[in-house]
Design an enzyme around this catalytic site. Structure first.
Site, short mmCIF file in Angstrom:
data_model
loop_
_atom_site.label_atom_id
_atom_site.label_comp_id
_atom_site.label_asym_id
_atom_site.label_seq_id
_atom_site.Cartn_x
_atom_site.Cartn_y
_atom_site.Cartn_z
N THR A 81 90.87 106.51 86.25
CA THR A 81 89.62 105.87 86.65
C THR A 81 88.49 106.88 86.56
O THR A 81 88.73 108.09 86.65
CB THR A 81 89.71 105.31 88.09
OG1 THR A 81 88.50 104.60 88.39
CG2 THR A 81 89.88 106.43 89.11
N HIS A 82 87.29 106.38 86.40
CA HIS A 82 86.10 107.22 86.48
C HIS A 82 85.38 107.00 87.82
O HIS A 82 84.30 107.52 88.04
CB HIS A 82 85.15 106.90 85.32
CG HIS A 82 85.77 107.20 83.97
ND1 HIS A 82 85.95 106.24 83.01
CD2 HIS A 82 86.26 108.34 83.45
CE1 HIS A 82 86.51 106.77 81.95
NE2 HIS A 82 86.72 108.05 82.19
N HIS A 123 95.50 95.65 100.52
CA HIS A 123 96.51 95.64 99.47
C HIS A 123 96.67 97.02 98.82
O HIS A 123 97.77 97.44 98.51
CB HIS A 123 96.15 94.58 98.42
CG HIS A 123 94.75 94.67 97.90
ND1 HIS A 123 93.64 94.66 98.72
CD2 HIS A 123 94.26 94.78 96.63
CE1 HIS A 123 92.54 94.76 97.99
NE2 HIS A 123 92.90 94.83 96.73
N LYS A 137 87.36 105.89 94.36
CA LYS A 137 88.79 105.55 94.29
C LYS A 137 89.64 106.82 94.30
O LYS A 137 90.69 106.87 94.92
CB LYS A 137 89.08 104.72 93.04
CG LYS A 137 90.47 104.13 93.02
CD LYS A 137 90.72 103.27 91.81
CE LYS A 137 90.04 101.93 91.92
NZ LYS A 137 90.47 101.00 90.85
N GLY A 144 83.36 92.89 96.11
CA GLY A 144 84.16 91.86 95.45
C GLY A 144 84.30 90.61 96.29
O GLY A 144 83.32 90.04 96.77
N TYR A 145 85.54 90.19 96.52
CA TYR A 145 85.83 88.95 97.25
C TYR A 145 85.97 89.16 98.76
O TYR A 145 86.28 88.22 99.48
CB TYR A 145 87.10 88.30 96.69
CG TYR A 145 86.96 87.86 95.25
CD1 TYR A 145 86.49 86.58 94.94
CD2 TYR A 145 87.26 88.71 94.20
CE1 TYR A 145 86.34 86.17 93.63
CE2 TYR A 145 87.11 88.32 92.89
CZ TYR A 145 86.66 87.05 92.60
OH TYR A 145 86.50 86.64 91.29
N LYS A 150 89.94 97.99 107.63
CA LYS A 150 90.25 97.33 106.36
C LYS A 150 91.16 98.21 105.51
O LYS A 150 92.13 97.73 104.92
CB LYS A 150 88.96 97.01 105.60
CG LYS A 150 89.24 96.36 104.26
CD LYS A 150 88.06 96.39 103.33
CE LYS A 150 88.53 96.09 101.92
NZ LYS A 150 87.60 96.47 100.90
N ASP A 202 95.74 98.22 89.23
CA ASP A 202 95.07 97.00 88.81
C ASP A 202 95.20 96.04 89.98
O ASP A 202 96.26 95.96 90.61
CB ASP A 202 95.70 96.41 87.55
CG ASP A 202 94.76 95.44 86.85
OD1 ASP A 202 93.59 95.82 86.63
OD2 ASP A 202 95.18 94.32 86.52
#
Length: 194
Positions: A8-9, A180, A13, A153-154, A175, A68
């Protein structure tokens, strides 16, 4: 091998992986990836995570990680799934993605709004020729409207199991303990420790 390249860039993360994995498996270091981004043309979270981890391993010669993730809605047969980031079109537009999902579920009863976030992490080690994936799932349901300003996001429409508020209302540390990604990272830590 205690150093892994994260495909990843995204600096946030990388920090998150280091913080969680470092606390679970002492001596593990996760570094960033400076190579090209491969085309993610897999049909599952695992396939896409492996595509990215393989590209990072080939580019660096080091053991590599990639994740992912996305949201899977039961009544939509698991969609948006791997298409979560571009659900409303080719551009990554969080607000449009969330609105499209809410529109698609507008006439769905509360008891049928089940969903889960899924994160799949792939490990590719070119030194040992080992490849494997681990996953984490965060069960919950989809709210009827957007609530909260934390997260991305969601998160503003995802109500975790056992809660009455969305992930975007939760304290970020709380959180991160439930998510996940943290569940997948704990599964990875177990695998690396064994």
């Amino acid at each position: 091998m205690n150093t892994f390249v994260l495909a990843t860039h995204n600096l946030h993360k990388i920090e998150e992986f280091n913080a969680i994995l470092g606390s679970l498996v002492p001596g593990i270091t996760v570094i960033g990836y400076d190579g090209p981004e491969p085309i993610e043309d897999g049909v599952s979270f695992a396939e896409n995570a492996l595509i990215k981890a393989r590209a990072a391993a080939a580019h660096t010669g080091l053991p590599s990680l990639s994740d992912d993730s996305g949201i899977c809605v039961d009544v939509l047969g698991g969609a948006p799934g791997i298409f979560s980031a571009r659900w409303a079109g080719s551009a990554k537009d969080n607000a449009a993605n969330v609105q499209l999902l809410l529109d698609q579920l507008s006439d769905v009863r509360e008891e049928d709004r089940g969903a889960h976030f899924q994160c799949t992490i792939a490990v590719v080690n070119p030194v040992t020729n080992e490849e494997y994936v681990v996953e984490g799932k965060w069960p919950g349901r989809i709210a009827r409207e957007v609530h909260g300003a934390n997260g991305f996001g969601y998160d503003p429409v995802f109500i975790p199991e056992g809660y009455e508020v969305t992930a975007a209302i939760l304290d970020p540390d709380e959180k991160n303990q439930l998510s996940h990604r943290s569940r997948a990272l704990r599964a990875l830590a177990d695998r690396l420790s064994s």
